[in-house]
Scaffold this motif. Sequence first.
Motif, PDB file in Angstrom:
ATOM      1  N   TYR A  21       0.885  -1.228  -0.046  1.00 54.97           N
ATOM      2  CA  TYR A  21      -0.106   0.073   0.028  1.00 54.97           C
ATOM      3  C   TYR A  21       0.895   1.297   0.092  1.00 54.97           C
ATOM      4  O   TYR A  21       0.706   2.121  -0.650  1.00 54.97           O
ATOM      5  CB  TYR A  21      -0.822  -0.060   1.397  1.00 54.97           C
ATOM      6  CG  TYR A  21      -1.664   1.108   1.423  1.00 54.97           C
ATOM      7  CD1 TYR A  21      -2.579   1.716   0.873  1.00 54.97           C
ATOM      8  CD2 TYR A  21      -1.231   1.844   2.627  1.00 54.97           C
ATOM      9  CE1 TYR A  21      -3.297   2.843   0.928  1.00 54.97           C
ATOM     10  CE2 TYR A  21      -2.098   3.255   2.866  1.00 54.97           C
ATOM     11  CZ  TYR A  21      -2.817   3.442   2.123  1.00 54.97           C
ATOM     12  OH  TYR A  21      -3.490   4.715   2.266  1.00 54.97           O
ATOM     13  N   ASN A  22       2.042   1.312   0.734  1.00 52.28           N
ATOM     14  CA  ASN A  22       2.801   2.528   0.924  1.00 52.28           C
ATOM     15  C   ASN A  22       3.611   2.645  -0.558  1.00 52.28           C
ATOM     16  O   ASN A  22       3.924   3.792  -0.848  1.00 52.28           O
ATOM     17  CB  ASN A  22       3.750   2.378   1.976  1.00 52.28           C
ATOM     18  CG  ASN A  22       3.081   2.827   3.315  1.00 52.28           C
ATOM     19  OD1 ASN A  22       3.338   4.046   3.776  1.00 52.28           O
ATOM     20  ND2 ASN A  22       2.394   2.085   4.086  1.00 52.28           N
ATOM     21  N   MET A  81       1.029   3.993  -2.847  1.00 51.66           N
ATOM     22  CA  MET A  81       0.728   5.519  -2.509  1.00 51.66           C
ATOM     23  C   MET A  81       1.811   6.453  -2.994  1.00 51.66           C
ATOM     24  O   MET A  81       1.593   7.584  -3.446  1.00 51.66           O
ATOM     25  CB  MET A  81       0.282   5.472  -0.893  1.00 51.66           C
ATOM     26  CG  MET A  81      -1.038   5.046  -0.463  1.00 51.66           C
ATOM     27  SD  MET A  81      -2.331   5.640  -1.600  1.00 51.66           S
ATOM     28  CE  MET A  81      -2.216   7.378  -1.097  1.00 51.66           C
ATOM     29  N   ASN A 119       1.235   6.885  10.220  1.00 54.46           N
ATOM     30  CA  ASN A 119      -0.390   7.036   9.971  1.00 54.46           C
ATOM     31  C   ASN A 119      -1.275   7.995  10.608  1.00 54.46           C
ATOM     32  O   ASN A 119      -2.096   8.646   9.865  1.00 54.46           O
ATOM     33  CB  ASN A 119      -0.955   5.332  10.115  1.00 54.46           C
ATOM     34  CG  ASN A 119      -0.286   4.586   9.074  1.00 54.46           C
ATOM     35  OD1 ASN A 119       0.722   5.170   8.366  1.00 54.46           O
ATOM     36  ND2 ASN A 119      -0.796   3.435   9.162  1.00 54.46           N
ATOM     37  N   TYR A 149      -0.652  11.673   9.355  1.00 54.97           N
ATOM     38  CA  TYR A 149      -1.532  11.932   7.971  1.00 54.97           C
ATOM     39  C   TYR A 149      -2.822  11.886   8.123  1.00 54.97           C
ATOM     40  O   TYR A 149      -3.450  12.857   7.560  1.00 54.97           O
ATOM     41  CB  TYR A 149      -1.068  10.555   7.058  1.00 54.97           C
ATOM     42  CG  TYR A 149      -1.619  11.046   5.685  1.00 54.97           C
ATOM     43  CD1 TYR A 149      -1.281  12.052   4.763  1.00 54.97           C
ATOM     44  CD2 TYR A 149      -2.672  10.212   5.137  1.00 54.97           C
ATOM     45  CE1 TYR A 149      -1.722  12.267   3.604  1.00 54.97           C
ATOM     46  CE2 TYR A 149      -3.466  10.369   3.888  1.00 54.97           C
ATOM     47  CZ  TYR A 149      -3.045  11.451   3.115  1.00 54.97           C
ATOM     48  OH  TYR A 149      -3.600  11.571   2.104  1.00 54.97           O
ATOM     49  N   GLN A 161      -9.772  12.470  -3.365  1.00 50.30           N
ATOM     50  CA  GLN A 161      -8.385  11.681  -3.649  1.00 50.30           C
ATOM     51  C   GLN A 161      -7.578  11.484  -2.595  1.00 50.30           C
ATOM     52  O   GLN A 161      -6.896  10.288  -2.305  1.00 50.30           O
ATOM     53  CB  GLN A 161      -7.801  12.090  -5.040  1.00 50.30           C
ATOM     54  CG  GLN A 161      -8.477  11.939  -6.173  1.00 50.30           C
ATOM     55  CD  GLN A 161      -9.023  13.386  -6.515  1.00 50.30           C
ATOM     56  OE1 GLN A 161      -9.392  14.378  -5.666  1.00 50.30           O
ATOM     57  NE2 GLN A 161      -9.284  13.731  -7.882  1.00 50.30           N
ATOM     58  N   TRP A 162      -7.377  12.539  -1.692  1.00 50.54           N
ATOM     59  CA  TRP A 162      -6.492  12.330  -0.485  1.00 50.54           C
ATOM     60  C   TRP A 162      -7.172  12.038   0.867  1.00 50.54           C
ATOM     61  O   TRP A 162      -6.482  11.493   1.725  1.00 50.54           O
ATOM     62  CB  TRP A 162      -5.989  13.798  -0.329  1.00 50.54           C
ATOM     63  CG  TRP A 162      -5.389  14.264  -1.522  1.00 50.54           C
ATOM     64  CD1 TRP A 162      -5.589  15.139  -2.540  1.00 50.54           C
ATOM     65  CD2 TRP A 162      -3.922  14.004  -2.108  1.00 50.54           C
ATOM     66  NE1 TRP A 162      -4.586  15.393  -3.520  1.00 50.54           N
ATOM     67  CE2 TRP A 162      -3.721  14.582  -3.128  1.00 50.54           C
ATOM     68  CE3 TRP A 162      -3.039  13.111  -1.556  1.00 50.54           C
ATOM     69  CZ2 TRP A 162      -2.489  14.381  -4.010  1.00 50.54           C
ATOM     70  CZ3 TRP A 162      -1.882  12.975  -2.215  1.00 50.54           C
ATOM     71  CH2 TRP A 162      -1.648  13.590  -3.197  1.00 50.54           C
ATOM     72  N   PRO A 192      -7.189   7.631   1.247  1.00 50.73           N
ATOM     73  CA  PRO A 192      -5.952   7.150   1.841  1.00 50.73           C
ATOM     74  C   PRO A 192      -5.942   7.650   3.470  1.00 50.73           C
ATOM     75  O   PRO A 192      -5.238   6.736   4.010  1.00 50.73           O
ATOM     76  CB  PRO A 192      -4.681   7.827   1.220  1.00 50.73           C
ATOM     77  CG  PRO A 192      -5.331   8.143  -0.190  1.00 50.73           C
ATOM     78  CD  PRO A 192      -6.701   8.718   0.069  1.00 50.73           C
ATOM     79  N   ILE A 251      -8.032   5.003   5.270  1.00 56.19           N
ATOM     80  CA  ILE A 251      -7.397   3.636   5.151  1.00 56.19           C
ATOM     81  C   ILE A 251      -6.353   3.757   6.179  1.00 56.19           C
ATOM     82  O   ILE A 251      -6.315   2.819   7.047  1.00 56.19           O
ATOM     83  CB  ILE A 251      -6.708   3.233   3.748  1.00 56.19           C
ATOM     84  CG1 ILE A 251      -7.729   3.099   2.850  1.00 56.19           C
ATOM     85  CG2 ILE A 251      -5.888   2.130   3.966  1.00 56.19           C
ATOM     86  CD1 ILE A 251      -7.466   2.986   1.431  1.00 56.19           C
ATOM     87  N   ASP A 252      -5.332   4.643   6.152  1.00 55.75           N
ATOM     88  CA  ASP A 252      -4.568   4.948   7.362  1.00 55.75           C
ATOM     89  C   ASP A 252      -5.245   5.091   8.803  1.00 55.75           C
ATOM     90  O   ASP A 252      -4.645   4.418   9.549  1.00 55.75           O
ATOM     91  CB  ASP A 252      -3.556   6.232   7.083  1.00 55.75           C
ATOM     92  CG  ASP A 252      -2.657   5.964   6.196  1.00 55.75           C
ATOM     93  OD1 ASP A 252      -2.340   4.721   5.550  1.00 55.75           O
ATOM     94  OD2 ASP A 252      -2.113   6.938   5.725  1.00 55.75           O
TER      95      ASP A 252
END
Length: 129
Positions: free
Chosen positions: A26-27, A30, A82, A85, A101-102, A105, A108-109
């Motif tokens: 995933y990272n 990203m 995480n 962010y 779009q941001w 993530p 998810i984080d």
Amino acid sequence: MEQYYTTGGCTTYCKSRMLFLAAAIYNFAMAVFFVFMTGGLAKFSHAQFASALLVVFGLMFCCLAASPVKFKVLIPFVILRNLAYCVVAGWYFYLGHLPWQWVVPAAIDGLLVIAFFGIWYVLFDAEDY
């Protein structure tokens, strides 16, 4: 030494290895996403530094996937990364300055923070080997 594998199924140790491997992938994904969302490599952007940090954390996740007990001291750092962010993205989303779009993530984080904290709690007293 405590046994982490059982014959009947996958224990927390086994599941944590799979989660850390998924987090590494995933990272890395990203990092590529951040670069191309901001104009690619030809145009300098602050997101390129963030992408480089994601690659570093992806490598850290690979170490954790290889041996979660041995590298359990790294888990608080990935939790903090995480969480950082999530807080920054959440704040700018609240202000209305962040496109969707941001935000995905960041969500998810946020879920990964909970999962990593649970793994860290379970592996906290595990003996290094």
